[in-house]
Scaffold this motif. Structure first.
Motif, PDB file in Angstrom:
ATOM      1  N   GLY A 230      -1.379 -11.000   8.132  1.00 39.17           N
ATOM      2  CA  GLY A 230      -1.592 -10.791   6.708  1.00 39.17           C
ATOM      3  C   GLY A 230      -0.420 -11.196   5.842  1.00 39.17           C
ATOM      4  O   GLY A 230      -0.543 -11.320   4.621  1.00 39.17           O
ATOM      5  N   GLY A 231       0.749 -11.425   6.445  1.00 34.51           N
ATOM      6  CA  GLY A 231       1.939 -11.814   5.688  1.00 34.51           C
ATOM      7  C   GLY A 231       2.960 -12.426   6.615  1.00 34.51           C
ATOM      8  O   GLY A 231       2.900 -12.262   7.840  1.00 34.51           O
ATOM      9  N   PHE A 232       3.933 -13.130   6.023  1.00 33.90           N
ATOM     10  CA  PHE A 232       4.887 -13.937   6.793  1.00 33.90           C
ATOM     11  C   PHE A 232       6.261 -13.782   6.163  1.00 33.90           C
ATOM     12  O   PHE A 232       6.446 -14.120   4.993  1.00 33.90           O
ATOM     13  N   VAL A 233       7.226 -13.239   6.921  1.00 37.16           N
ATOM     14  CA  VAL A 233       8.623 -13.220   6.480  1.00 37.16           C
ATOM     15  C   VAL A 233       9.284 -14.445   7.093  1.00 37.16           C
ATOM     16  O   VAL A 233       9.396 -14.556   8.315  1.00 37.16           O
ATOM     17  N   SER A 234       9.729 -15.377   6.245  1.00 37.56           N
ATOM     18  CA  SER A 234      10.122 -16.711   6.718  1.00 37.56           C
ATOM     19  C   SER A 234      11.455 -17.158   6.135  1.00 37.56           C
ATOM     20  O   SER A 234      11.855 -16.731   5.051  1.00 37.56           O
ATOM     21  N   HIS A 235      12.108 -18.067   6.876  1.00 38.73           N
ATOM     22  CA  HIS A 235      13.349 -18.686   6.411  1.00 38.73           C
ATOM     23  C   HIS A 235      13.086 -19.774   5.373  1.00 38.73           C
ATOM     24  O   HIS A 235      14.023 -20.323   4.802  1.00 38.73           O
ATOM     25  N   CYS A 236      11.833 -20.094   5.143  1.00 32.80           N
ATOM     26  CA  CYS A 236      11.444 -21.042   4.088  1.00 32.80           C
ATOM     27  C   CYS A 236      11.830 -22.486   4.377  1.00 32.80           C
ATOM     28  O   CYS A 236      12.147 -23.249   3.465  1.00 32.80           O
ATOM     29  N   GLY A 237      11.809 -22.874   5.645  1.00 39.13           N
ATOM     30  CA  GLY A 237      11.770 -24.302   5.934  1.00 39.13           C
ATOM     31  C   GLY A 237      10.474 -24.867   5.377  1.00 39.13           C
ATOM     32  O   GLY A 237       9.478 -24.144   5.231  1.00 39.13           O
ATOM     33  N   ASP A 303      -4.214  -6.998  -2.478  1.00 42.82           N
ATOM     34  CA  ASP A 303      -4.765  -7.287  -3.809  1.00 42.82           C
ATOM     35  C   ASP A 303      -3.772  -7.974  -4.732  1.00 42.82           C
ATOM     36  O   ASP A 303      -4.013  -8.083  -5.935  1.00 42.82           O
ATOM     37  N   SER A 304      -2.659  -8.452  -4.196  1.00 44.75           N
ATOM     38  CA  SER A 304      -1.611  -9.020  -5.039  1.00 44.75           C
ATOM     39  C   SER A 304      -2.041 -10.364  -5.626  1.00 44.75           C
ATOM     40  O   SER A 304      -2.860 -11.098  -5.053  1.00 44.75           O
ATOM     41  N   GLU A 305      -1.457 -10.700  -6.771  1.00 40.04           N
ATOM     42  CA  GLU A 305      -1.726 -11.978  -7.410  1.00 40.04           C
ATOM     43  C   GLU A 305      -1.217 -13.134  -6.560  1.00 40.04           C
ATOM     44  O   GLU A 305      -1.841 -14.207  -6.503  1.00 40.04           O
ATOM     45  N   VAL A 306      -0.083 -12.923  -5.896  1.00 36.03           N
ATOM     46  CA  VAL A 306       0.469 -13.965  -5.020  1.00 36.03           C
ATOM     47  C   VAL A 306      -0.524 -14.310  -3.920  1.00 36.03           C
ATOM     48  O   VAL A 306      -0.766 -15.489  -3.625  1.00 36.03           O
ATOM     49  N   ARG A 307      -1.109 -13.293  -3.295  1.00 35.00           N
ATOM     50  CA  ARG A 307      -2.070 -13.552  -2.217  1.00 35.00           C
ATOM     51  C   ARG A 307      -3.264 -14.362  -2.737  1.00 35.00           C
ATOM     52  O   ARG A 307      -3.721 -15.304  -2.088  1.00 35.00           O
ATOM     53  N   LYS A 308      -3.772 -14.019  -3.912  1.00 33.25           N
ATOM     54  CA  LYS A 308      -4.905 -14.753  -4.482  1.00 33.25           C
ATOM     55  C   LYS A 308      -4.542 -16.214  -4.726  1.00 33.25           C
ATOM     56  O   LYS A 308      -5.321 -17.128  -4.410  1.00 33.25           O
ATOM     57  N   GLN A 309      -3.344 -16.455  -5.267  1.00 34.67           N
ATOM     58  CA  GLN A 309      -2.931 -17.828  -5.556  1.00 34.67           C
ATOM     59  C   GLN A 309      -2.705 -18.628  -4.283  1.00 34.67           C
ATOM     60  O   GLN A 309      -3.008 -19.829  -4.229  1.00 34.67           O
ATOM     61  N   VAL A 310      -2.164 -17.978  -3.258  1.00 39.61           N
ATOM     62  CA  VAL A 310      -1.949 -18.664  -1.976  1.00 39.61           C
ATOM     63  C   VAL A 310      -3.288 -19.060  -1.359  1.00 39.61           C
ATOM     64  O   VAL A 310      -3.438 -20.168  -0.814  1.00 39.61           O
ATOM     65  N   LYS A 311      -4.281 -18.170  -1.431  1.00 41.32           N
ATOM     66  CA  LYS A 311      -5.612 -18.490  -0.907  1.00 41.32           C
ATOM     67  C   LYS A 311      -6.209 -19.695  -1.638  1.00 41.32           C
ATOM     68  O   LYS A 311      -6.815 -20.583  -1.024  1.00 41.32           O
ATOM     69  N   GLU A 312      -6.043 -19.729  -2.950  1.00 36.99           N
ATOM     70  CA  GLU A 312      -6.553 -20.853  -3.740  1.00 36.99           C
ATOM     71  C   GLU A 312      -5.845 -22.149  -3.367  1.00 36.99           C
ATOM     72  O   GLU A 312      -6.481 -23.204  -3.250  1.00 36.99           O
ATOM     73  N   MET A 313      -4.502 -22.072  -3.180  1.00 34.52           N
ATOM     74  CA  MET A 313      -3.743 -23.266  -2.847  1.00 34.52           C
ATOM     75  C   MET A 313      -4.090 -23.774  -1.447  1.00 34.52           C
ATOM     76  O   MET A 313      -4.026 -24.982  -1.177  1.00 34.52           O
TER      77      MET A 313
END
Length: 339
Positions: A230-237, A303-313
């Motif tokens: 459901g989520g990812f803690v990443s180094h952002c490569g 229900d976060s806005e970030v999650r909704k935008q990521v799904k759309e992207m």
């Protein structure tokens, strides 16, 4: 190689395996160097970089730019970008529309977007990898949908014992299930943390039994594809960022090195597609347990806005590779021009 290509009368293209934001930095560096001719100094100042809507804090620039040898290498490379016949960038135009459009002027070489290119199955190096995969997916299969936060920091992501203890405490405080791909002090051989448990707080392994799994290596793409994540803690490569977007999994940013800090800034401040844990990394600066717990809770918010935008992207990114999609068309233009 530009000079070799010129001697042979061949066109020369640069493939930027990071994003449009990093390309903007490379196009900015020569203009700054012409005026200042010295390394960046740590400060709270900001710079205006082509491709970014917002001013970019100096603190999120690659750490090599603050040292003579690294700065010199960046400048030598960046000064040749405008000599190329074109620049191929590993992104898609809808993701970084402002950045890609910024490069359409006559002063820059033509830019071609070719992403996302996702290897959907991780390459196994040996049988041991296959055994680990089976254990990981057996555990994930038993977890509810979107209930697990995945922590993974790439081939160079390693933490001190002190930071590991803060991470463990933060994960425990978050109360979410987790899959944690962990390296301690760059040791890739320490994989059985039930035996090598001295890096964790006392009693940690017993308290998280059943709701947490810790491994030394994980097949990142396949894990991100699993319904339990459901989520990812990443180094952002840039690779893991595109992989997480492909599967609609939101990221909490914890950059470590290279251009990852700039990537994190772009994802959080420019695009609104990630949750901020850290945007910069300072050597020896511990990220504390409460900060980690807060970020995990944020990125797992269904229900976060970030999650909704990521799904759309995610949907937009997949369409970009289909017939008529932005990257499909861009690659076609590159082929038509050269062949």
């Amino acid at each position: 190689m530009i000079d070799v290509a010129s001697e042979l009368c061949l066109p020369y293209y640069i493939f930027v395996t990071s994003n449009a934001g990093f390309l903007g930095l490379m196009l900015y560096l020569p203009t700054r160097h012409d005026q200042i001719r010295t390394v960046f100094q740590p400060s709270n100042s900001q710079v205006s970089i082509l491709g970014f809507v917002n001013p970019v804090p100096v603190s999120v620039l690659p750490l090599d730019l603050f040292h003579n040898s690294g700065y010199s290498t960046y400048i030598k490379l960046a000064q040749r970008f405008n000599d190329a016949n074109g620049i191929i960038v590993y992104t898609f135009s809808e993701l970084e529309s402002y950045g890609v459009n910024s490069f359409s002027g006559s002063l820059n070489p033509q830019v071609y977007t070719v992403g996302p290119m996702i290897e959907l199955k991780t390459q196994r190096k040996h049988d041991l990898d296959e055994d680990r995969c089976q254990k990981i997916f057996k555990w994930l299969d038993d977890q509810p949908e979107s209930s697990v936060v995945f922590l993974c920091f790439g081939s160079g992501g390693s933490f001190s014992p002190a930071q590991v203890r803060e991470m463990a405490t933060g994960l425990e405080k978050s109360e979410y299930n987790f899959l944690w791909s962990l390296r301690v002090n760059n040791d890739v051989t320490v994989i059985d943390y039930s035996i090598n448990g001295d890096v964790f707080p006392e009693g940690f392994m017993e308290r998280i039994r059943g709701r947490g799994m810790i491994c030394g290596w994980a097949p990142q793409v396949e894990v991100l594809a699993h319904k339990a994540i459901g989520g990812f803690v990443s180094h952002c490569g840039w690779n893991p960022i595109l992989e997480s977007l492909w599967y609609g999994v939101p990221i909490a940013t914890w950059p470590q090195y290279a251009e990852q800090q700039l990537n994190a800034f772009g994802m959080v401040k420019e695009l609104g597609l990630a949750v901020e844990m850290r945007l910069d990394s300072k050597l020896g600066d511990l990220v504390m347990a409460d900060e980690i717990a807060r970020a995990v809770k944020c990125v797992m918010d269904g229900d976060s806005e970030v999650r909704k935008q990521v799904k759309e992207m995610a949907e937009i990114g997949r369409k970009s590779l289909m017939d008529g999609g932005s990257s499909f068309v861009s690659i076609g233009k590159f082929i038509d021009l050269n062949f």
